[in-house]
Design a protein around this motif. Structure first.
Motif, short mmCIF file in Angstrom:
data_model
loop_
_atom_site.label_atom_id
_atom_site.label_comp_id
_atom_site.label_asym_id
_atom_site.label_seq_id
_atom_site.Cartn_x
_atom_site.Cartn_y
_atom_site.Cartn_z
N TYR A 167 87.66 -11.45 20.58
CA TYR A 167 87.99 -11.71 19.18
C TYR A 167 86.92 -12.57 18.52
CZ TYR A 167 90.32 -13.03 14.90
OH TYR A 167 90.60 -13.24 13.57
N ALA B 60 83.96 -10.53 17.82
CA ALA B 60 84.17 -9.71 16.62
C ALA B 60 83.94 -10.53 15.36
CB ALA B 60 85.57 -9.10 16.63
N GLN B 61 84.44 -11.76 15.36
CA GLN B 61 84.24 -12.63 14.19
C GLN B 61 82.76 -12.91 13.96
OE1 GLN B 61 87.24 -11.95 12.97
NE2 GLN B 61 87.04 -13.91 11.95
N PHE C 211 81.16 -9.88 12.56
CA PHE C 211 81.60 -9.72 11.17
C PHE C 211 80.73 -10.57 10.24
CE2 PHE C 211 84.40 -8.93 7.67
CZ PHE C 211 84.35 -10.09 6.92
N LYS D 245 96.02 -11.01 14.86
CA LYS D 245 94.68 -11.42 14.42
C LYS D 245 93.93 -10.26 13.79
CE LYS D 245 93.32 -14.47 18.14
NZ LYS D 245 92.89 -14.35 19.55
N PRO D 246 93.40 -10.46 12.57
CA PRO D 246 92.71 -9.37 11.87
C PRO D 246 91.23 -9.27 12.23
CG PRO D 246 92.90 -11.26 10.42
CD PRO D 246 93.52 -11.67 11.73
N ILE D 247 90.77 -8.03 12.38
CA ILE D 247 89.35 -7.75 12.57
C ILE D 247 88.94 -6.71 11.52
CG2 ILE D 247 87.56 -6.95 14.16
CD1 ILE D 247 90.66 -7.75 15.86
N SER D 248 87.85 -6.99 10.82
CA SER D 248 87.38 -6.09 9.75
C SER D 248 86.02 -5.51 10.07
CB SER D 248 87.26 -6.87 8.44
OG SER D 248 88.46 -7.48 8.11
#
Lengths: 219, 227
Positions: free
Chosen positions: A90, A93-94, A97, B67-70
Protein backbone atom coordinates in the motif's frame (compact mmCIF):
# COMPACT_ATOMS: atom_id res chain seq x y z
CA UNK A 1 29.72 -9.75 -14.01
CA UNK A 2 31.37 -6.38 -14.51
CA UNK A 3 28.81 -3.72 -13.63
CA UNK A 4 29.06 -1.13 -16.34
CA UNK A 5 26.71 1.76 -15.63
CA UNK A 6 26.49 4.78 -17.92
CA UNK A 7 24.14 7.70 -17.45
CA UNK A 8 23.36 9.89 -20.45
CA UNK A 9 22.16 13.13 -18.93
CA UNK A 10 21.91 16.91 -19.14
CA UNK A 11 23.04 18.79 -16.06
CA UNK A 12 19.97 21.03 -15.35
CA UNK A 13 17.42 18.23 -15.90
CA UNK A 14 15.32 17.53 -12.81
CA UNK A 15 14.66 14.11 -14.33
CA UNK A 16 18.35 13.28 -14.67
CA UNK A 17 18.85 14.42 -11.08
CA UNK A 18 16.54 11.62 -9.92
CA UNK A 19 18.66 8.94 -11.49
CA UNK A 20 21.90 10.47 -10.22
CA UNK A 21 20.52 10.50 -6.68
CA UNK A 22 19.20 6.93 -6.89
CA UNK A 23 22.55 5.59 -8.13
CA UNK A 24 24.39 7.41 -5.34
CA UNK A 25 21.92 6.18 -2.71
CA UNK A 26 22.92 2.67 -3.74
CA UNK A 27 26.62 3.41 -3.91
CA UNK A 28 26.72 2.49 -7.59
CA UNK A 29 29.72 3.76 -9.54
CA UNK A 30 28.62 5.20 -12.85
CA UNK A 31 30.00 7.08 -15.81
CA UNK A 32 28.19 10.36 -16.34
CA UNK A 33 28.00 11.49 -19.96
CA UNK A 34 26.76 14.97 -20.66
CA UNK A 35 24.51 15.24 -23.70
CA UNK A 36 24.20 18.29 -25.91
CA UNK A 37 20.47 18.26 -26.54
CA UNK A 38 20.86 20.34 -29.67
CA UNK A 39 23.25 17.79 -31.08
CA UNK A 40 22.30 14.43 -29.65
CA UNK A 41 24.86 11.67 -29.68
CA UNK A 42 24.38 8.55 -31.81
CA UNK A 43 24.41 6.56 -28.55
CA UNK A 44 21.43 8.51 -27.20
CA UNK A 45 19.47 8.03 -30.42
CA UNK A 46 20.32 4.33 -30.40
CA UNK A 47 19.47 3.79 -26.73
CA UNK A 48 16.27 5.84 -26.70
CA UNK A 49 14.89 5.60 -30.24
CA UNK A 50 11.33 6.37 -29.18
CA UNK A 51 11.64 9.47 -27.03
CA UNK A 52 15.22 10.53 -27.85
CA UNK A 53 15.33 12.07 -24.39
CA UNK A 54 17.65 11.99 -21.42
CA UNK A 55 18.20 10.56 -18.89
CA UNK A 56 19.09 7.18 -20.29
CA UNK A 57 20.56 4.62 -17.93
CA UNK A 58 22.68 2.02 -19.68
CA UNK A 59 23.38 -1.01 -17.52
CA UNK A 60 25.76 -3.53 -19.09
CA UNK A 61 24.83 -2.23 -22.52
CA UNK A 62 21.05 -2.36 -22.01
CA UNK A 63 19.04 0.87 -21.95
CA UNK A 64 16.51 1.85 -19.31
CA UNK A 65 14.44 4.90 -20.23
CA UNK A 66 12.22 7.27 -18.17
CA UNK A 67 13.69 8.58 -14.94
CA UNK A 68 11.01 7.27 -12.61
CA UNK A 69 11.31 3.82 -14.19
CA UNK A 70 15.10 4.04 -13.86
CA UNK A 71 14.77 4.76 -10.14
CA UNK A 72 12.65 1.62 -9.67
CA UNK A 73 15.10 -0.43 -11.72
CA UNK A 74 18.02 0.79 -9.61
CA UNK A 75 16.05 -0.02 -6.45
CA UNK A 76 15.37 -3.57 -7.64
CA UNK A 77 18.77 -4.41 -9.07
CA UNK A 78 20.78 -2.97 -6.20
CA UNK A 79 18.32 -3.97 -3.52
CA UNK A 80 20.87 -4.63 -0.79
CA UNK A 81 21.20 -1.04 0.44
CA UNK A 82 19.07 2.05 1.19
CA UNK A 83 15.69 0.83 -0.11
CA UNK A 84 14.00 3.54 -2.15
CA UNK A 85 10.45 2.19 -2.20
CA UNK A 86 8.76 0.97 1.00
CA UNK A 87 8.23 -2.78 1.32
CA UNK A 88 4.51 -2.56 2.12
CA UNK A 89 2.38 -2.76 -1.06
CA UNK A 90 0.00 0.00 0.00
CA UNK A 91 2.81 2.41 0.86
CA UNK A 92 4.49 1.51 -2.41
CA UNK A 93 1.28 2.37 -4.23
CA UNK A 94 1.09 5.72 -2.44
CA UNK A 95 4.70 6.50 -3.37
CA UNK A 96 4.05 5.61 -7.01
CA UNK A 97 0.89 7.73 -6.97
CA UNK A 98 2.70 10.84 -5.77
CA UNK A 99 5.64 10.41 -8.12
CA UNK A 100 3.12 10.09 -10.94
CA UNK A 101 1.36 13.24 -9.67
CA UNK A 102 4.65 15.15 -9.81
CA UNK A 103 5.29 13.98 -13.36
CA UNK A 104 1.79 14.74 -14.58
CA UNK A 105 1.02 17.94 -12.71
CA UNK A 106 4.11 19.68 -11.41
CA UNK A 107 6.25 19.57 -14.53
CA UNK A 108 3.67 21.20 -16.81
CA UNK A 109 2.72 23.74 -14.16
CA UNK A 110 6.32 24.84 -13.53
CA UNK A 111 6.88 25.38 -17.23
CA UNK A 112 4.16 28.03 -17.32
CA UNK A 113 5.85 29.82 -14.45
CA UNK A 114 9.10 30.50 -16.31
CA UNK A 115 8.17 30.17 -20.01
CA UNK A 116 5.17 32.52 -20.20
CA UNK A 117 4.23 36.04 -19.19
CA UNK A 118 1.23 38.18 -18.29
CA UNK A 119 -2.08 36.55 -17.47
CA UNK A 120 -0.94 33.11 -18.60
CA UNK A 121 1.98 33.31 -16.20
CA UNK A 122 -0.19 34.50 -13.33
CA UNK A 123 -2.58 31.61 -13.87
CA UNK A 124 0.38 29.24 -14.15
CA UNK A 125 1.86 30.56 -10.92
CA UNK A 126 -1.42 30.02 -9.11
CA UNK A 127 -1.64 26.42 -10.36
CA UNK A 128 1.98 25.79 -9.42
CA UNK A 129 1.51 27.05 -5.87
CA UNK A 130 -1.63 24.93 -5.49
CA UNK A 131 0.28 21.83 -6.56
CA UNK A 132 3.14 22.59 -4.15
CA UNK A 133 0.58 23.02 -1.37
CA UNK A 134 -0.93 19.63 -2.20
CA UNK A 135 2.53 18.08 -1.95
CA UNK A 136 3.25 19.96 1.29
CA UNK A 137 -0.02 18.67 2.69
CA UNK A 138 0.93 15.11 1.76
CA UNK A 139 4.32 15.55 3.44
CA UNK A 140 2.59 16.78 6.60
CA UNK A 141 4.82 16.52 9.65
CA UNK A 142 6.86 13.59 8.34
CA UNK A 143 10.57 14.23 7.75
CA UNK A 144 10.27 12.57 4.32
CA UNK A 145 7.35 11.68 2.08
CA UNK A 146 7.29 7.99 3.00
CA UNK A 147 7.93 8.64 6.68
CA UNK A 148 11.25 8.44 8.47
CA UNK A 149 13.33 7.44 5.45
CA UNK A 150 14.38 9.34 2.35
CA UNK A 151 12.81 7.60 -0.63
CA UNK A 152 11.02 7.49 -3.94
CA UNK A 153 8.86 10.61 -3.74
CA UNK A 154 11.71 12.64 -2.26
CA UNK A 155 13.90 11.56 -5.18
CA UNK A 156 11.13 12.40 -7.65
CA UNK A 157 10.64 15.91 -6.28
CA UNK A 158 13.88 17.29 -4.86
CA UNK A 159 15.50 18.18 -8.20
CA UNK A 160 12.77 20.71 -8.92
CA UNK A 161 14.18 22.72 -6.03
CA UNK A 162 17.16 23.76 -8.17
CA UNK A 163 14.72 25.58 -10.45
CA UNK A 164 12.91 27.38 -7.61
CA UNK A 165 15.03 30.57 -7.75
CA UNK A 166 14.32 30.84 -11.49
CA UNK A 167 10.58 30.52 -10.88
CA UNK A 168 10.79 33.15 -8.16
CA UNK A 169 12.77 35.50 -10.37
CA UNK A 170 10.55 35.31 -13.44
CA UNK A 171 7.19 35.13 -11.72
CA UNK A 172 8.06 37.43 -8.83
CA UNK A 173 7.04 35.46 -5.76
CA UNK A 174 8.52 33.63 -2.79
CA UNK A 175 8.05 29.89 -2.68
CA UNK A 176 9.16 29.63 0.94
CA UNK A 177 6.43 31.99 2.09
CA UNK A 178 3.86 29.82 0.30
CA UNK A 179 5.10 26.40 1.41
CA UNK A 180 7.45 26.78 4.39
CA UNK A 181 7.30 23.13 5.45
CA UNK A 182 8.22 22.00 1.98
CA UNK A 183 11.29 24.25 2.03
CA UNK A 184 12.28 22.82 5.41
CA UNK A 185 12.06 19.38 3.78
CA UNK A 186 14.27 20.64 0.92
CA UNK A 187 16.92 21.74 3.39
CA UNK A 188 16.87 18.36 5.11
CA UNK A 189 17.26 16.56 1.76
CA UNK A 190 20.18 18.78 0.77
CA UNK A 191 22.11 17.52 3.79
CA UNK A 192 22.17 14.10 2.19
CA UNK A 193 25.36 13.39 0.30
CA UNK A 194 23.58 11.67 -2.60
CA UNK A 195 21.43 14.77 -3.08
CA UNK A 196 24.14 17.36 -2.53
CA UNK A 197 26.41 15.67 -5.06
CA UNK A 198 23.66 15.28 -7.65
CA UNK A 199 22.05 18.71 -7.72
CA UNK A 200 23.58 21.62 -9.61
CA UNK A 201 23.98 25.11 -8.19
CA UNK A 202 20.53 26.79 -8.39
CA UNK A 203 22.25 30.01 -9.53
CA UNK A 204 23.63 28.21 -12.56
CA UNK A 205 20.21 26.76 -13.25
CA UNK A 206 18.74 30.26 -13.10
CA UNK A 207 21.30 31.44 -15.66
CA UNK A 208 20.36 28.51 -17.87
CA UNK A 209 16.64 29.23 -17.52
CA UNK A 210 17.24 32.91 -18.32
CA UNK A 211 18.70 31.93 -21.66
CA UNK A 212 15.97 29.37 -22.27
CA UNK A 213 13.24 31.87 -21.46
CA UNK A 214 14.41 34.17 -24.26
CA UNK A 215 13.24 31.57 -26.76
CA UNK A 216 9.75 31.49 -25.29
CA UNK A 217 9.23 35.06 -24.17
CA UNK A 218 10.92 37.51 -26.55
CA UNK A 219 11.64 40.76 -24.76
CA UNK B 1 -9.93 -20.29 -8.97
CA UNK B 2 -10.13 -20.21 -5.20
CA UNK B 3 -12.09 -17.41 -3.58
CA UNK B 4 -10.33 -15.09 -1.19
CA UNK B 5 -11.00 -14.94 2.51
CA UNK B 6 -14.37 -13.45 3.42
CA UNK B 7 -12.67 -10.86 5.63
CA UNK B 8 -11.13 -9.21 2.58
CA UNK B 9 -13.01 -6.27 1.13
CA UNK B 10 -12.25 -5.26 -2.45
CA UNK B 11 -14.26 -2.55 -4.16
CA UNK B 12 -13.69 -0.96 -7.52
CA UNK B 13 -15.14 2.44 -8.39
CA UNK B 14 -15.17 2.45 -12.15
CA UNK B 15 -17.07 3.09 -15.34
CA UNK B 16 -18.15 0.32 -17.68
CA UNK B 17 -16.77 1.88 -20.88
CA UNK B 18 -13.47 3.14 -19.44
CA UNK B 19 -10.30 1.34 -20.58
CA UNK B 20 -8.57 2.38 -17.35
CA UNK B 21 -11.34 0.87 -15.27
CA UNK B 22 -11.65 -2.33 -17.28
CA UNK B 23 -7.94 -3.10 -17.03
CA UNK B 24 -8.32 -3.27 -13.24
CA UNK B 25 -11.17 -5.75 -13.65
CA UNK B 26 -8.99 -7.86 -15.95
CA UNK B 27 -6.19 -8.01 -13.38
CA UNK B 28 -8.51 -8.84 -10.48
CA UNK B 29 -10.30 -11.52 -12.50
CA UNK B 30 -7.02 -13.02 -13.68
CA UNK B 31 -5.96 -13.27 -10.03
CA UNK B 32 -9.25 -14.78 -8.92
CA UNK B 33 -9.98 -11.87 -6.61
CA UNK B 34 -13.65 -11.25 -5.85
CA UNK B 35 -14.60 -7.61 -5.91
CA UNK B 36 -17.63 -5.36 -5.76
CA UNK B 37 -17.93 -3.06 -8.76
CA UNK B 38 -19.43 0.39 -8.12
CA UNK B 39 -20.44 2.07 -11.38
CA UNK B 40 -19.77 5.81 -11.29
CA UNK B 41 -21.57 8.46 -13.27
CA UNK B 42 -18.58 10.56 -14.32
CA UNK B 43 -20.82 13.54 -15.14
CA UNK B 44 -22.11 13.52 -11.57
CA UNK B 45 -19.38 12.21 -9.32
CA UNK B 46 -20.40 10.53 -6.10
CA UNK B 47 -19.25 11.92 -2.79
CA UNK B 48 -17.55 8.56 -2.24
CA UNK B 49 -15.39 9.03 -5.35
CA UNK B 50 -14.48 12.59 -4.39
CA UNK B 51 -13.58 11.38 -0.90
CA UNK B 52 -11.48 8.46 -2.13
CA UNK B 53 -9.68 10.32 -4.91
CA UNK B 54 -9.58 13.96 -3.80
CA UNK B 55 -6.52 14.77 -5.91
CA UNK B 56 -7.53 13.62 -9.38
CA UNK B 57 -11.28 13.00 -8.82
CA UNK B 58 -11.11 10.27 -11.44
CA UNK B 59 -11.97 6.61 -11.71
CA UNK B 60 -10.72 3.95 -11.29
CA UNK B 61 -10.24 3.80 -7.55
CA UNK B 62 -9.53 0.46 -5.92
CA UNK B 63 -10.55 0.22 -2.27
CA UNK B 64 -8.84 -2.65 -0.50
CA UNK B 65 -9.90 -3.14 3.12
CA UNK B 66 -10.97 0.49 3.24
CA UNK B 67 -7.78 1.96 1.76
CA UNK B 68 -8.03 3.76 -1.60
CA UNK B 69 -5.49 3.42 -4.40
CA UNK B 70 -5.74 5.62 -7.51
CA UNK B 71 -4.18 5.75 -10.99
CA UNK B 72 -4.69 2.61 -13.04
CA UNK B 73 -1.01 1.70 -13.52
CA UNK B 74 -0.38 2.19 -9.79
CA UNK B 75 -3.41 0.04 -8.98
CA UNK B 76 -2.22 -2.73 -11.34
CA UNK B 77 1.17 -2.89 -9.63
CA UNK B 78 -0.55 -2.93 -6.25
CA UNK B 79 -2.74 -5.84 -7.34
CA UNK B 80 0.29 -7.74 -8.63
CA UNK B 81 2.21 -7.18 -5.39
CA UNK B 82 -0.72 -7.98 -3.11
CA UNK B 83 -2.12 -11.08 -4.82
CA UNK B 84 0.85 -13.03 -6.09
CA UNK B 85 -0.94 -15.83 -7.96
CA UNK B 86 -0.73 -15.50 -11.75
CA UNK B 87 1.90 -12.74 -11.80
CA UNK B 88 1.33 -10.18 -14.54
CA UNK B 89 4.67 -8.40 -14.29
CA UNK B 90 7.85 -10.30 -15.24
CA UNK B 91 10.10 -11.44 -12.40
CA UNK B 92 13.35 -10.26 -13.97
CA UNK B 93 14.11 -6.62 -13.06
CA UNK B 94 15.04 -5.63 -16.60
CA UNK B 95 11.98 -7.28 -18.15
CA UNK B 96 9.83 -5.69 -15.47
CA UNK B 97 11.34 -2.32 -16.30
CA UNK B 98 10.49 -2.78 -19.97
CA UNK B 99 6.90 -3.66 -19.06
CA UNK B 100 6.63 -0.43 -17.08
CA UNK B 101 8.12 1.48 -20.01
CA UNK B 102 5.70 0.06 -22.58
CA UNK B 103 2.73 0.62 -20.30
CA UNK B 104 3.66 4.26 -19.85
CA UNK B 105 4.16 4.47 -23.60
CA UNK B 106 0.62 3.23 -24.25
CA UNK B 107 -0.98 5.66 -21.79
CA UNK B 108 1.20 8.72 -22.24
CA UNK B 109 2.11 8.54 -25.92
CA UNK B 110 -0.34 6.43 -27.91
CA UNK B 111 -3.46 7.38 -25.97
CA UNK B 112 -2.61 11.07 -25.63
CA UNK B 113 -1.72 11.34 -29.32
CA UNK B 114 -4.72 9.39 -30.62
CA UNK B 115 -7.12 11.49 -28.52
CA UNK B 116 -6.02 14.59 -30.40
CA UNK B 117 -8.03 13.41 -33.39
CA UNK B 118 -11.19 14.61 -31.63
CA UNK B 119 -12.56 17.71 -33.30
CA UNK B 120 -10.04 17.63 -36.15
CA UNK B 121 -10.71 17.30 -39.86
CA UNK B 122 -8.78 17.21 -43.10
CA UNK B 123 -5.01 17.62 -42.98
CA UNK B 124 -4.97 18.16 -39.22
CA UNK B 125 -6.71 14.86 -38.69
CA UNK B 126 -4.40 13.12 -41.15
CA UNK B 127 -1.41 14.41 -39.20
CA UNK B 128 -2.78 12.95 -35.96
CA UNK B 129 -3.46 9.62 -37.65
CA UNK B 130 0.08 9.56 -39.01
CA UNK B 131 1.58 10.41 -35.61
CA UNK B 132 -0.50 7.69 -33.96
CA UNK B 133 0.59 5.16 -36.56
CA UNK B 134 4.23 6.06 -36.00
CA UNK B 135 3.80 5.26 -32.32
CA UNK B 136 1.84 2.07 -32.98
CA UNK B 137 4.70 0.86 -35.16
CA UNK B 138 6.87 0.53 -32.04
CA UNK B 139 4.21 -1.73 -30.53
CA UNK B 140 3.98 -3.64 -33.80
CA UNK B 141 7.72 -4.37 -33.72
CA UNK B 142 7.57 -5.34 -30.05
CA UNK B 143 5.00 -8.02 -30.91
CA UNK B 144 7.09 -9.84 -33.52
CA UNK B 145 7.56 -13.47 -32.50
CA UNK B 146 5.23 -13.22 -29.51
CA UNK B 147 1.66 -14.34 -28.89
CA UNK B 148 1.26 -11.62 -26.28
CA UNK B 149 3.26 -8.59 -25.21
CA UNK B 150 3.87 -10.61 -22.07
CA UNK B 151 5.38 -13.41 -24.14
CA UNK B 152 3.45 -16.68 -24.21
CA UNK B 153 0.69 -15.55 -21.89
CA UNK B 154 -1.24 -12.44 -20.96
CA UNK B 155 0.95 -9.91 -19.18
CA UNK B 156 0.91 -6.44 -17.69
CA UNK B 157 1.39 -4.63 -21.00
CA UNK B 158 -1.33 -6.67 -22.71
CA UNK B 159 -3.76 -5.65 -19.99
CA UNK B 160 -2.79 -1.99 -20.35
CA UNK B 161 -2.82 -2.10 -24.15
CA UNK B 162 -6.38 -3.42 -24.33
CA UNK B 163 -6.85 0.34 -24.68
CA UNK B 164 -5.41 0.02 -28.18
CA UNK B 165 -7.06 -3.27 -29.06
CA UNK B 166 -10.60 -2.48 -27.95
CA UNK B 167 -10.91 1.28 -27.53
CA UNK B 168 -8.71 2.78 -30.19
CA UNK B 169 -9.63 0.16 -32.78
CA UNK B 170 -13.34 0.30 -32.00
CA UNK B 171 -13.28 4.10 -32.12
CA UNK B 172 -11.68 4.06 -35.56
CA UNK B 173 -14.46 1.73 -36.66
CA UNK B 174 -17.04 4.35 -35.63
CA UNK B 175 -15.15 7.39 -36.84
CA UNK B 176 -14.33 5.73 -40.13
CA UNK B 177 -10.66 6.62 -40.09
CA UNK B 178 -8.18 3.80 -40.60
CA UNK B 179 -5.61 4.20 -37.84
CA UNK B 180 -4.62 0.53 -37.54
CA UNK B 181 -5.00 -1.01 -41.02
CA UNK B 182 -4.19 -4.73 -41.10
CA UNK B 183 -1.78 -4.34 -44.02
CA UNK B 184 0.38 -1.98 -41.96
CA UNK B 185 -0.08 -3.66 -38.58
CA UNK B 186 -0.44 -7.43 -39.11
CA UNK B 187 1.17 -8.23 -35.74
CA UNK B 188 -1.25 -6.02 -33.84
CA UNK B 189 -4.20 -7.66 -35.57
CA UNK B 190 -2.81 -11.12 -34.78
CA UNK B 191 -2.36 -10.03 -31.16
CA UNK B 192 -5.97 -8.82 -30.95
CA UNK B 193 -7.12 -12.25 -32.13
CA UNK B 194 -5.05 -13.84 -29.38
CA UNK B 195 -6.55 -11.48 -26.81
CA UNK B 196 -10.03 -12.44 -27.98
CA UNK B 197 -9.10 -16.06 -27.41
CA UNK B 198 -8.44 -15.38 -23.73
CA UNK B 199 -11.37 -16.08 -21.39
CA UNK B 200 -10.55 -13.31 -18.92
CA UNK B 201 -10.29 -10.71 -21.68
CA UNK B 202 -13.57 -11.85 -23.23
CA UNK B 203 -15.28 -11.63 -19.88
CA UNK B 204 -13.90 -8.22 -18.92
CA UNK B 205 -13.93 -6.05 -22.03
CA UNK B 206 -17.17 -4.13 -22.73
CA UNK B 207 -19.68 -6.01 -24.92
CA UNK B 208 -18.95 -4.94 -28.47
CA UNK B 209 -22.41 -3.79 -29.58
CA UNK B 210 -23.06 -1.72 -26.48
CA UNK B 211 -19.58 -0.28 -26.59
CA UNK B 212 -19.87 0.73 -30.25
CA UNK B 213 -23.21 2.42 -29.48
CA UNK B 214 -21.60 4.29 -26.61
CA UNK B 215 -18.67 5.42 -28.75
CA UNK B 216 -21.01 6.52 -31.53
CA UNK B 217 -23.10 8.57 -29.11
CA UNK B 218 -19.99 10.12 -27.63
CA UNK B 219 -18.51 10.94 -31.03
CA UNK B 220 -21.79 12.52 -32.15
CA UNK B 221 -21.78 14.63 -29.04
CA UNK B 222 -18.27 15.72 -29.98
CA UNK B 223 -19.46 16.45 -33.53
CA UNK B 224 -17.36 13.81 -35.21
CA UNK B 225 -18.75 12.75 -38.53
CA UNK B 226 -19.49 9.04 -38.78
CA UNK B 227 -18.60 7.10 -41.90
Amino acid sequence: MANEVILLDFWPSMFGMRTRIALREKGVEFEYREEDLRNKSPLLLQMNPIHKKIPVLIHNGKPVNESIIQVQYIDEVWSHKNPILPSDPYLRAQARFWADFIDKKLYDAQRKVWATKGEEQEAGKKDFIEILKTLESELGDKPYFSGDDFGYVDIALIGFYTWFPAYEKFANFSIESEVPKLIAWVKKCLQRESVAKSLPDPEKVTEFVSELRKKFVPE
Amino acid sequence: MAERSNSEEVKLLGMWASPFSRRIEIALTLKGVSYEFLEQDITNKSSLLLQLNPVHKMIPVLVHNGKPISESLVILEYIDETWRDNPILPQDPYERTMARFWSKFVDEQIYVTAMKVVGKTGKERDAVVEATRDLLMFLEKELVGKDFLGGKSLGFVDIVATLVAFWLMRTEEIVGVKVVPVEKFPEIHRWVKNLLGNDVIKKCIPPEDEHLKYIRARMEKLNIKSA
